[in-house]
Design an enzyme around this catalytic site. Structure first.
Site, short mmCIF file in Angstrom:
data_model
loop_
_atom_site.label_atom_id
_atom_site.label_comp_id
_atom_site.label_asym_id
_atom_site.label_seq_id
_atom_site.Cartn_x
_atom_site.Cartn_y
_atom_site.Cartn_z
N TYR A 155 0.84 -1.21 0.00
CA TYR A 155 0.00 0.00 0.00
C TYR A 155 0.87 1.26 0.00
O TYR A 155 0.65 2.19 -0.79
CB TYR A 155 -0.90 -0.04 1.23
N LYS A 159 1.13 4.16 -2.85
CA LYS A 159 0.77 5.55 -2.56
C LYS A 159 1.96 6.49 -2.77
O LYS A 159 1.78 7.65 -3.17
CB LYS A 159 0.21 5.67 -1.14
P1 NDP Z 1 -13.39 2.46 0.72
O1 NDP Z 1 -12.85 1.10 0.90
O2 NDP Z 1 -14.44 2.96 1.63
O3 NDP Z 1 -13.92 2.64 -0.80
C1 NDP Z 1 -13.09 2.30 -1.86
C2 NDP Z 1 -13.78 2.56 -3.17
O4 NDP Z 1 -12.86 2.20 -4.23
C3 NDP Z 1 -15.03 1.72 -3.36
O5 NDP Z 1 -16.03 2.49 -4.01
C4 NDP Z 1 -14.55 0.61 -4.28
O6 NDP Z 1 -15.54 0.09 -5.14
C5 NDP Z 1 -13.51 1.31 -5.12
N1 NDP Z 1 -12.56 0.36 -5.71
C6 NDP Z 1 -11.69 -0.45 -5.06
N2 NDP Z 1 -11.02 -1.20 -5.95
C7 NDP Z 1 -11.48 -0.86 -7.17
C8 NDP Z 1 -11.18 -1.30 -8.49
N3 NDP Z 1 -10.26 -2.24 -8.73
N4 NDP Z 1 -11.86 -0.73 -9.51
C9 NDP Z 1 -12.79 0.22 -9.29
N5 NDP Z 1 -13.11 0.68 -8.07
C10 NDP Z 1 -12.47 0.13 -7.02
O7 NDP Z 1 -12.10 3.42 0.74
P2 NDP Z 1 -11.89 4.91 1.28
O8 NDP Z 1 -13.02 5.77 0.90
O9 NDP Z 1 -11.47 4.83 2.69
O10 NDP Z 1 -10.58 5.32 0.47
C11 NDP Z 1 -10.61 6.03 -0.76
C12 NDP Z 1 -9.18 6.33 -1.16
O11 NDP Z 1 -8.55 7.08 -0.13
C13 NDP Z 1 -8.32 5.09 -1.39
O12 NDP Z 1 -7.43 5.29 -2.44
C14 NDP Z 1 -7.55 4.99 -0.08
O13 NDP Z 1 -6.33 4.32 -0.25
C15 NDP Z 1 -7.34 6.46 0.24
N6 NDP Z 1 -7.06 6.71 1.64
C16 NDP Z 1 -7.98 6.38 2.62
C17 NDP Z 1 -7.68 6.62 3.93
C18 NDP Z 1 -8.62 6.31 5.03
O14 NDP Z 1 -8.24 6.49 6.21
N7 NDP Z 1 -9.84 5.86 4.77
C19 NDP Z 1 -6.39 7.18 4.33
C20 NDP Z 1 -5.50 7.49 3.24
C21 NDP Z 1 -5.85 7.25 1.94
P3 NDP Z 1 -16.74 -0.84 -4.55
O15 NDP Z 1 -17.61 0.09 -3.76
O16 NDP Z 1 -17.39 -1.33 -5.78
O17 NDP Z 1 -16.09 -1.90 -3.72
#
Ligand code: NDP
Length: 248
Positions: A155, A159
Site C-alpha cells: 500500500y 501511494k
Molecule cells: P473504501 O474502501 O471505503 O472505498 C473504496 C472505493 O474504491 C469503493 O467504491 C470501491 O468500489 C472502489 N474500488 C476499489 N477497488 C477498485 C477497483 N479495482 N476498480 C474500481 N473501483 C475500485 O475506501 P476509502 O473511501 O477509505 O478510500 C478512498 C481512497 O482514499 C483510497 O485510495 C484509499 O487508499 C485512500 N485513503 C484512505 C484513507 C482512510 O483512512 N480511509 C487514508 C488514506 C488514503 P466498490 O464500492 O465497488 O467496492
C-alpha cells in the site's frame, strides 16, 4: 455556489467513503460527475445525487486495474458527457501484512488497483485534456506513502508511487494548462479503516495532534479546492489532510 458549472468530473471509487463524498461535492458545486466503482455501489451514489441534482450523475462499473476495460468505460463517459474536465483517482484497496509474509498476489492486487489503476485513467483522459488545453487531475495518495507504515509495504509503495506519478505528469502537462496534484489523507472514517482493530485505532489517534479521525468531507474539501479555479496555479503538489499527523 456553482463553481463547477459546466464541468465534468470522473471520480473513481465513488461507491463509498471518500469517493462518494467527492462525487457529491462536485454535484453540489453544479458539476456533473461520472461515478466509477468496481461493484454496483456507484449506481446507488449516482441515484442519490440525481435525487437532489437531476441529471448530474451517471454510474460506471469497471475494475480500474483492467486497462482495456478502463479505455472502454472512458470512451462511454466521453460519449455520455462530451468531455472530461476533472479526473479524481480515488479507487484504492489494502491487503495488509508484514513484508516477510506478503504474497505476490497481495502485492500485485494493491499496486495494480492503486497505482496502475490511476495511470490507466490518466492515459484515457489526457489526450482529450491536452486537446482542450485544460484539465485537473487529482490522485488520492496517503500519509502511508509519505512516512511508510509497518504492515503496508504494498500500500505504501503504491501511494508513494502515486506521488512520483503526480509530479511527473504535472511537469509533462503544465504547458497544456493541466494541473496534476495529490491529496494525502490521514486516518479517515470509512469502510477501509472501520475494519482495523481498536488497538490500532487508539495508537493512530495518539499520533493525530487534532485528536480526532478525519471525515470523508475533509478530503472532499481539499479535492474540490484543487479542482477549482482557485487552484489554477497549483501543480505537482501534495496536500496532506490528516489533522497534523505528518508535518513536512
Ligand atoms: P473504501 O474502501 O471505503 O472505498 C473504496 C472505493 O474504491 C469503493 O467504491 C470501491 O468500489 C472502489 N474500488 C476499489 N477497488 C477498485 C477497483 N479495482 N476498480 C474500481 N473501483 C475500485 O475506501 P476509502 O473511501 O477509505 O478510500 C478512498 C481512497 O482514499 C483510497 O485510495 C484509499 O487508499 C485512500 N485513503 C484512505 C484513507 C482512510 O483512512 N480511509 C487514508 C488514506 C488514503 P466498490 O464500492 O465497488 O467496492
Amino acid at each position: 455556489m456553482n463553481r463547477f458549472e459546466n464541468q465534468i468530473a470522473i471520480v473513481t471509487g465513488a461507491g463509498r467513503g471518500i469517493g462518494e463524498s467527492i462525487a457529491k461535492s462536485f454535484a453540489t458545486g453544479g458539476g456533473k460527475v461520472a461515478c466509477v466503482s468496481r461493484s454496483d455501489s456507484a449506481a446507488k451514489v449516482a441515484e442519490a445525487i440525481n435525487a437532489s441534482h437531476p441529471g448530474a450523475a451517471r454510474a460506471y462499473r469497471v475494475d480500474v486495474a483492467d486497462k482495456k476495460a478502463v479505455e472502454e468505460v472512458s470512451a462511454q463517459i466521453f460519449a455520455d458527457f462530451g468531455k472530461v474536465d476533472i479526473l479524481v483517482n480515488n479507487a484504492g484497496i489494502t491487503r495488509d501484512g508484514l513484508a516477510m509474509r506478503m504474497s505476490e498476489e497481495d502485492w500485485d492486487a494493491v499496486l495494480d488497483t492503486n497505482l496502475k489503476g490511476a495511470f490507466n485513467f490518466i492515459q484515457a483522459v489526457m489526450r482529450p485534456m491536452i486537446k482542450q488545453r485544460s484539465g485537473r487531475i487529482i490522485n488520492i495518495s496517503s500519509v502511508a506513502g509519505l512516512m511508510g507504515n509497518a504492515g503496508q509495504a504494498n500500500y505504501a509503495a503504491s501511494k508513494a508511487g502515486l506521488l512520483g506519478l503526480t509530479k511527473t505528469l504535472a511537469r509533462e502537462l503544465a504547458g497544456r494548462n493541466i494541473t496534476v496534484n495529490a491529496v494525502a489523507p490521514g486516518f479517515i472514517k470509512t469502510d477501509m479503516t472501520d475494519v482495523l482493530p481498536e488497538s490500532i485505532k487508539t495508537a493512530v489517534l495518539g499520533q493525530i495532534p487534532m485528536g480526532r479521525f478525519g471525515e470523508p468531507e475533509d478530503i472532499a474539501a481539499a479535492v474540490t479546492f484543487l479542482a477549482s479555479a482557485d487552484a489554477k496555479f497549483v501543480t505537482g503538489q501534495t496536500l496532506t489532510v490528516d489533522g497534523g499527523m505528518v508535518m513536512a
